[in-house]
Write a protein that holds these residues in place. Sequence first.
Motif, PDB file in Angstrom:
ATOM      1  N   LYS A 378     -11.617  18.322   0.683  1.00 15.37           N
ATOM      2  CA  LYS A 378     -10.970  18.382  -0.631  1.00 15.37           C
ATOM      3  C   LYS A 378     -11.551  17.259  -1.478  1.00 15.37           C
ATOM      4  O   LYS A 378     -11.644  16.124  -1.013  1.00 15.37           O
ATOM      5  N   LYS A 379     -11.944  17.600  -2.684  1.00 13.35           N
ATOM      6  CA  LYS A 379     -12.462  16.575  -3.604  1.00 13.35           C
ATOM      7  C   LYS A 379     -11.268  15.795  -4.130  1.00 13.35           C
ATOM      8  O   LYS A 379     -10.396  16.350  -4.800  1.00 13.35           O
ATOM      9  N   LEU A 380     -11.236  14.517  -3.817  1.00 18.29           N
ATOM     10  CA  LEU A 380     -10.092  13.694  -4.217  1.00 18.29           C
ATOM     11  C   LEU A 380     -10.383  12.994  -5.546  1.00 18.29           C
ATOM     12  O   LEU A 380     -11.432  12.362  -5.703  1.00 18.29           O
ATOM     13  N   ASP A 381      -9.415  13.089  -6.461  1.00 17.94           N
ATOM     14  CA  ASP A 381      -9.525  12.276  -7.670  1.00 17.94           C
ATOM     15  C   ASP A 381      -8.633  11.037  -7.503  1.00 17.94           C
ATOM     16  O   ASP A 381      -8.053  10.819  -6.437  1.00 17.94           O
ATOM     17  N   THR A 382      -8.555  10.238  -8.530  1.00 20.21           N
ATOM     18  CA  THR A 382      -7.821   8.972  -8.400  1.00 20.21           C
ATOM     19  C   THR A 382      -6.371   9.200  -7.963  1.00 20.21           C
ATOM     20  O   THR A 382      -5.856   8.489  -7.089  1.00 20.21           O
ATOM     21  N   ASP A 383      -5.731  10.209  -8.538  1.00 24.97           N
ATOM     22  CA  ASP A 383      -4.337  10.448  -8.175  1.00 24.97           C
ATOM     23  C   ASP A 383      -4.202  10.891  -6.727  1.00 24.97           C
ATOM     24  O   ASP A 383      -3.290  10.470  -6.014  1.00 24.97           O
ATOM     25  N   ASP A 384      -5.134  11.760  -6.264  1.00 25.94           N
ATOM     26  CA  ASP A 384      -5.106  12.164  -4.851  1.00 25.94           C
ATOM     27  C   ASP A 384      -5.202  10.931  -3.946  1.00 25.94           C
ATOM     28  O   ASP A 384      -4.492  10.825  -2.935  1.00 25.94           O
ATOM     29  N   MET A 385      -6.087  10.040  -4.317  1.00 29.67           N
ATOM     30  CA  MET A 385      -6.280   8.835  -3.497  1.00 29.67           C
ATOM     31  C   MET A 385      -4.994   7.999  -3.474  1.00 29.67           C
ATOM     32  O   MET A 385      -4.567   7.529  -2.412  1.00 29.67           O
ATOM     33  N   TYR A 386      -4.412   7.846  -4.633  1.00 30.02           N
ATOM     34  CA  TYR A 386      -3.144   7.117  -4.733  1.00 30.02           C
ATOM     35  C   TYR A 386      -2.069   7.789  -3.871  1.00 30.02           C
ATOM     36  O   TYR A 386      -1.339   7.123  -3.120  1.00 30.02           O
ATOM     37  N   GLN A 387      -2.012   9.120  -3.942  1.00 33.33           N
ATOM     38  CA  GLN A 387      -1.003   9.861  -3.157  1.00 33.33           C
ATOM     39  C   GLN A 387      -1.188   9.606  -1.654  1.00 33.33           C
ATOM     40  O   GLN A 387      -0.222   9.502  -0.910  1.00 33.33           O
ATOM     41  N   ILE A 388      -2.450   9.554  -1.219  1.00 36.13           N
ATOM     42  CA  ILE A 388      -2.703   9.337   0.214  1.00 36.13           C
ATOM     43  C   ILE A 388      -2.287   7.922   0.628  1.00 36.13           C
ATOM     44  O   ILE A 388      -1.670   7.733   1.688  1.00 36.13           O
TER      45      ILE A 388
END
Lengths: 394, 394
Positions: A378-388
Amino acid sequence: MALDFEFMTPTKIVFGRGSSDKIAELLKEQNSRKTLVVYGGGSVVRSGLLARVLAHMDAAGIGHVELGGVVPNPHLSKVYEGIELGRKEGVDFILAVGGGSTIDTAKAIAYGLAYDGDVWDFYEHTKTAVSCYPVGSILTIAAAGSETSNGSVITNEKTGSKRAFDTEFGRPKFAVMDPELTMTLPDYQTQSGATDIMMHTMERYFTCVDTLDITDSIAEGLMRTVMKHAQILHTDPDNYDSRAELMWSGSLAHNGLTGIGTDGGDWSCHQLEHEMGGMFDVAHGAGLAALWGSWARYVWKEAPQRFVNFAVRVHGIEPSENTEETVLKGIEAQEAFYRSIGMPTSLKELGIAPTDAQKKEMAQRCYAACGGPQGSVKKLDTDDMYQIYCLADH
Amino acid sequence: MALDFEFMTPTKIVFGRGSSDKIAELLKEQNSRKTLVVYGGGSVVRSGLLARVLAHMDAAGIGHVELGGVVPNPHLSKVYEGIELGRKEGVDFILAVGGGSTIDTAKAIAYGLAYDGDVWDFYEHTKTAVSCYPVGSILTIAAAGSETSNGSVITNEKTGSKRAFDTEFGRPKFAVMDPELTMTLPDYQTQSGATDIMMHTMERYFTCVDTLDITDSIAEGLMRTVMKHAQILHTDPDNYDSRAELMWSGSLAHNGLTGIGTDGGDWSCHQLEHEMGGMFDVAHGAGLAALWGSWARYVWKEAPQRFVNFAVRVHGIEPSENTEETVLKGIEAQEAFYRSIGMPTSLKELGIAPTDAQKKEMAQRCYAACGGPQGSVKKLDTDDMYQIYCLADH
C-alpha cells in the motif's frame, strides 16, 4: 509475470571458527598497504579481537590507523572524522570490525574518500556515487546484512535524519563471519538482530507484484530458519549452530537474493523505524518489531494472498475459508514470535512514548525522506504513516 | 555441527526478456577488444541470436572471431581448436552463446589460453590452474548451471573420459539469462535440463554430515519449485514464468548456495553418469534420472534421516513410523516425477543396453576417475558402482 533483474553478490565470504585470523591474507589479496580500521564501542577492544586483528596486520606488514566510537544509528560526524583521518593517513582500504553500524560507517567513509563533495549528498540523494574505496568487514553481530548488501544507513545527528544510500559500489570485497564472535552479545541485541533479519526478508516478501516461486520459497525457508534459531538462542545463547544459522541468514536476507524478480518489496516499516531511530535512540530491530504488526493490520487488504501465504507457509497456520481470519492469525503468530524472543510489539513495549506532535513530525519526515508515498503493498501518505504510528502506540 | 566455508559468486546476472541485447555493454565493462564467440549446433544460428549478438559487437567496435560446433558432452578436440584460434587471433575474452556444453568449452579454452601446457592436465587433476581468461555467457538452456558455477566438464573423445575441473577462476564474469531463449527447446531437452538442476541440488542435499537448516530449506524450496515448473513446461512449453523459474533455479542449484556448510554432498550419480555419457552419447540429465533411484535404494540406509526429510519436505509424504516405508515412498515419488516429465528411471528407458563387461568397465573407469571411493552418503568402491549400474539396468 516475473520482473527482469540484475544481480551480483561479489563479496567473498569467509565463514567459520577462527576466520578472523585470516584477515591479513584477505587484506593482502586486496593489495592494501594501509587500512583504516573502524570499530564501535569497547566490546571488540575488551574481547581482544581488535588487538588480534591489528597484530595479524602488523605481522604481515600492513599499515593501519584506527577509528573507534561508532554508535548504533551511526552518526554522520563519525563518517566525516573517518574521511578526514583516511585522507590524512593515505589509507587504501576500510576494514569494519563490528556490526551493521560499523560497516555502514565504513561504507560512508569509503564513499567520502572517493568524492570531493559532502558525502551526505549521497544520503540526501542529491548526488550519486561513481566510485568508492574498497571495504571489508569482520562481522560481530548477525543483523543488518551490511556485510554483503549494497546499502548503508547513516544518521545526521544534527538534524535527526536517518538516511539510506544503496549502490553496487557499496558491496564489500569480503566478509569474515565467525559465529563465535556473536556469543557474547546480550540477548536483547541478538534478538534485535534476528528481528532485523526477519524484517529484511519480510519487507521483500510483502509486495503487490507477481513473485517467483523460487524467491518465495527461499524467503519462506529463511524466515522459518531464523525464527527457530532465534528462539533457541533466547535460552541457549552459546549454541554455535544456531549462531551460524542466524549469521548466514543475515547475509542472505539482505544481499538481494530474497527479493529477486520483485519490485524490491515494501520498505515502509524500515522507513517508519528510521524516523523513530532518528528521534528516539532505539535498537533498530526492536523498533521494527514494535511497528510491524500495526503496519500489517493497516495494509493487508491490499495484498491478502501474500498475507495468507505468509500465515500458512511461514507460520504453519491452517488456512480457513475466511481470508481475514487466516491473515490475522499469521500477523498474531509473527507478534507471538517477537514476544517469545523478548521483542516489543508496540511503542509502549519498546519503551518510547512519542507525543501526538512527535508522531506527526515523524510521519512528515518519513514522507519527505521517501520523497513521496512509500510502499508496495500500500502506498502510504503522511496520514497513513501517522495512523500506523498511532496504531502501534499502545 | 555446521562446517566452515568460503563462498563467492561474483558473476553478474542480467536476467529477463531481451537481455542479450545488452551484450556489447557487458563486453565493454570487461574491456574486451576482441572476443572469441563459442557456440554449439545450428540453433543459435537459425534463431538469429548469434547474428544479433555479433551485430551488437560490430556496432560497438568489439572485434570477434567465432567457433561453432560444440556438441553435448563437449569434446576436448574442440577445446584445443578454440585455444589455437584464440591464440592466433589474440582474443581477450571468451563468450559462450549456448548451454552448459558451450560454456564448459569456453571455460576450458579460457584455462588453456592462460596455460603453456596441455589443458587436459587440469581435467586429469595432474596440474591446477593459477589463472584463466575471462568468460561470459548468453545462456540458452536451463540445466548445467555452468553460467555461475566454478566447474566445467569436458570429454576426451579419444579415450572416452569425461572429466570435471572446478576452480574459482572458472566463475564467469557475467551471465545473460533470457528465459525466452529457452522456449524453442524440444521438451526432452527442457526436462533433461530440469533433471540436471534437480540433481545438482539433490547431490548436495544427500550427505552424511550435519547441514545448516538455512541451506536445507533453500535446497528443499528449490527442488519443489523446479518440479512444479518442469511439469508445467511439459504441457505448456511457452510459459514464460516457468521458464524463468527454471532458469534462475538452474544457477542457484549449482553456484554452491545449496551446499553451503556441508562437505559438498554426494556426487556419485554424476560420476556414474559421466562414465555412461563418455561411453554412450546420452543426454546428461536423462542419464542422471535413469540412475538416481538405483543409487538411492543402494545407499539410503547410510543416511536414513536425510531420505526421510527428502520424502517429507520435498515430496510431501506423510511420515510413518516405518522409516524404510517413508524413504522408499520418497524415492518412488522422485521417480514418479521423472516419469511425469518424460524422463527415464532405468537404463532401458534411457535407451541403452550396456553389456556386463561394459558395466564393469564403466565402474572401473568411474572409480579411477574419482581417484578412489566416491560418495558422502556411502563411499562406493568399484563393485558398488557396478551393482548400481546393474540395479538400474531394467
